[in-house]
Design a protein around this motif. Sequence first.
Motif, PDB file in Angstrom:
ATOM      1  N   TRP A   7       9.579  10.203 -61.867  1.00 45.72           N
ATOM      2  CA  TRP A   7       9.098   9.727 -63.180  1.00 45.72           C
ATOM      3  C   TRP A   7       8.587  10.967 -63.927  1.00 45.72           C
ATOM      4  CZ3 TRP A   7       6.993   4.356 -62.270  1.00 45.72           C
ATOM      5  CH2 TRP A   7       7.903   3.470 -61.692  1.00 45.72           C
ATOM      6  N   PRO A   8       8.953  11.199 -65.024  1.00 46.15           N
ATOM      7  CA  PRO A   8       8.465  12.047 -66.058  1.00 46.15           C
ATOM      8  C   PRO A   8       6.869  11.948 -66.058  1.00 46.15           C
ATOM      9  CG  PRO A   8      10.351  11.163 -67.261  1.00 46.15           C
ATOM     10  CD  PRO A   8      10.029  10.176 -65.998  1.00 46.15           C
ATOM     11  N   ARG A   9       6.242  13.127 -66.332  1.00 45.15           N
ATOM     12  CA  ARG A   9       4.860  13.094 -66.236  1.00 45.15           C
ATOM     13  C   ARG A   9       4.292  14.103 -67.302  1.00 45.15           C
ATOM     14  NH1 ARG A   9       4.820  13.579 -60.358  1.00 45.15           N
ATOM     15  NH2 ARG A   9       4.433  11.228 -59.676  1.00 45.15           N
ATOM     16  N   ALA A  10       3.546  13.792 -68.186  1.00 43.75           N
ATOM     17  CA  ALA A  10       2.984  14.828 -69.130  1.00 43.75           C
ATOM     18  C   ALA A  10       1.573  14.552 -69.509  1.00 43.75           C
ATOM     19  CB  ALA A  10       3.533  14.510 -70.599  1.00 43.75           C
ATOM     20  N   MET A  11       0.907  15.880 -69.728  1.00 45.37           N
ATOM     21  CA  MET A  11      -0.336  16.079 -70.041  1.00 45.37           C
ATOM     22  C   MET A  11      -0.836  16.844 -71.092  1.00 45.37           C
ATOM     23  SD  MET A  11      -2.059  17.776 -66.697  1.00 45.37           S
ATOM     24  CE  MET A  11      -1.700  19.417 -66.259  1.00 45.37           C
ATOM     25  N   ALA A  12      -2.173  16.666 -71.456  1.00 44.84           N
ATOM     26  CA  ALA A  12      -2.425  17.849 -72.535  1.00 44.84           C
ATOM     27  C   ALA A  12      -3.706  18.264 -72.794  1.00 44.84           C
ATOM     28  CB  ALA A  12      -1.904  17.292 -74.213  1.00 44.84           C
ATOM     29  N   MET A  18       1.972  19.845 -71.125  1.00 47.22           N
ATOM     30  CA  MET A  18       2.671  20.218 -70.012  1.00 47.22           C
ATOM     31  C   MET A  18       3.505  18.774 -69.758  1.00 47.22           C
ATOM     32  SD  MET A  18       2.416  23.370 -69.252  1.00 47.22           S
ATOM     33  CE  MET A  18       2.994  23.499 -67.494  1.00 47.22           C
ATOM     34  N   ALA A  19       4.694  18.992 -69.697  1.00 48.76           N
ATOM     35  CA  ALA A  19       5.581  17.751 -69.177  1.00 48.76           C
ATOM     36  C   ALA A  19       6.724  18.104 -67.992  1.00 48.76           C
ATOM     37  CB  ALA A  19       6.258  17.141 -70.255  1.00 48.76           C
ATOM     38  N   SER A  20       6.890  17.444 -67.028  1.00 48.26           N
ATOM     39  CA  SER A  20       8.036  17.683 -66.019  1.00 48.26           C
ATOM     40  C   SER A  20       8.444  16.394 -65.761  1.00 48.26           C
ATOM     41  CB  SER A  20       7.352  18.423 -64.981  1.00 48.26           C
ATOM     42  OG  SER A  20       6.112  17.673 -64.344  1.00 48.26           O
ATOM     43  N   ALA A  21       9.935  16.676 -65.166  1.00 46.88           N
ATOM     44  CA  ALA A  21      10.754  15.743 -64.619  1.00 46.88           C
ATOM     45  C   ALA A  21      11.453  16.036 -63.582  1.00 46.88           C
ATOM     46  CB  ALA A  21      11.443  14.919 -65.791  1.00 46.88           C
ATOM     47  N   GLU A  22      11.985  15.347 -62.856  1.00 47.41           N
ATOM     48  CA  GLU A  22      13.180  15.594 -61.761  1.00 47.41           C
ATOM     49  C   GLU A  22      14.326  15.076 -62.283  1.00 47.41           C
ATOM     50  OE1 GLU A  22      12.488  17.464 -58.948  1.00 47.41           O
ATOM     51  OE2 GLU A  22      10.580  17.523 -59.271  1.00 47.41           O
ATOM     52  N   LEU A  23      15.408  15.985 -62.554  1.00 45.55           N
ATOM     53  CA  LEU A  23      16.592  15.388 -63.053  1.00 45.55           C
ATOM     54  C   LEU A  23      17.977  15.673 -62.198  1.00 45.55           C
ATOM     55  CD1 LEU A  23      16.011  17.394 -66.431  1.00 45.55           C
ATOM     56  CD2 LEU A  23      15.578  15.035 -66.074  1.00 45.55           C
ATOM     57  N   PRO A  24      18.629  14.648 -62.167  1.00 43.97           N
ATOM     58  CA  PRO A  24      19.808  14.575 -61.191  1.00 43.97           C
ATOM     59  C   PRO A  24      21.063  15.341 -61.909  1.00 43.97           C
ATOM     60  CG  PRO A  24      19.919  12.529 -62.552  1.00 43.97           C
ATOM     61  CD  PRO A  24      18.563  13.360 -62.833  1.00 43.97           C
ATOM     62  N   GLY A 144       4.997  11.937 -76.359  1.00 41.18           N
ATOM     63  CA  GLY A 144       6.449  12.115 -76.826  1.00 41.18           C
ATOM     64  C   GLY A 144       7.209  12.683 -75.805  1.00 41.18           C
ATOM     65  N   TRP A 145       6.789  13.810 -75.253  1.00 43.12           N
ATOM     66  CA  TRP A 145       7.635  14.539 -74.049  1.00 43.12           C
ATOM     67  C   TRP A 145       7.722  13.568 -72.789  1.00 43.12           C
ATOM     68  CZ3 TRP A 145      10.728  17.903 -74.800  1.00 43.12           C
ATOM     69  CH2 TRP A 145      10.677  18.868 -75.860  1.00 43.12           C
ATOM     70  N   ALA A 146       6.781  12.865 -72.398  1.00 43.32           N
ATOM     71  CA  ALA A 146       7.210  12.012 -71.450  1.00 43.32           C
ATOM     72  C   ALA A 146       8.346  10.984 -71.387  1.00 43.32           C
ATOM     73  CB  ALA A 146       5.842  11.076 -71.010  1.00 43.32           C
ATOM     74  N   ARG A 147       8.461  10.498 -72.766  1.00 44.73           N
ATOM     75  CA  ARG A 147       9.213   9.523 -73.424  1.00 44.73           C
ATOM     76  C   ARG A 147      10.655  10.245 -73.305  1.00 44.73           C
ATOM     77  NH1 ARG A 147       6.553   7.673 -77.422  1.00 44.73           N
ATOM     78  NH2 ARG A 147       7.359   9.250 -78.857  1.00 44.73           N
ATOM     79  N   VAL A 148      10.698  11.406 -73.939  1.00 46.00           N
ATOM     80  CA  VAL A 148      11.886  12.183 -73.991  1.00 46.00           C
ATOM     81  C   VAL A 148      12.482  12.337 -72.837  1.00 46.00           C
ATOM     82  CG1 VAL A 148      12.772  14.501 -74.802  1.00 46.00           C
ATOM     83  CG2 VAL A 148      11.429  13.249 -76.319  1.00 46.00           C
TER      84      VAL A 148
END
Length: 166
Positions: A7-12, A18-24, A144-148
């Motif tokens: 799942w997306p993760r974000a921190m500030a 910084m935000a990241s996600a694994e995308l298929p 916002g980045w986690a949501r996006v």
Amino acid sequence: MILPHSWPRAMANTETVMASAELPASPQQVVTALLTSDVERWWGSAETYRMIGWAADLRVGGSWRVIVRTADGRTLPASGSFLEIATGLRVVQTRRYDWDHPTLGRHETTVAYLLEPTSAGTRLTVCHGGFAGFPDAAAEHAEGWARVLGWLQAHLGCRLAARAPP
């Protein structure tokens, strides 16, 4: 299927998100989803806001602009320019709200998209900097980045599922 650990993760901190996600999807598919009019199909929800009117001159020095329509019908423009484009690896752009954002005003920030191919698709890391002096904006943008990135995961997962053979 998106696994919970991907799942997306974000921190500030007070300066950077910084935000990241694994995308298929492949890095090129991710770039297309982020930087072409395809972004209008997935960036947003009826409860928050939707991107409309995306336009981009996708080259170093080229500009981009978008209008966001909020759930209550307001239209909020944003714009910037591309600083670096290494398609499939890294894209860096400036970003500025062309309206008085409540926590950031019209302060310009920089967004870097870093794409790393993985066995399952692409790991996208977003580094959004330029929040020094705007800690509330940094925290808000992390959420916002986690949501996006969740919207992007869903969009790419659904798109790939629609193409899968029965």
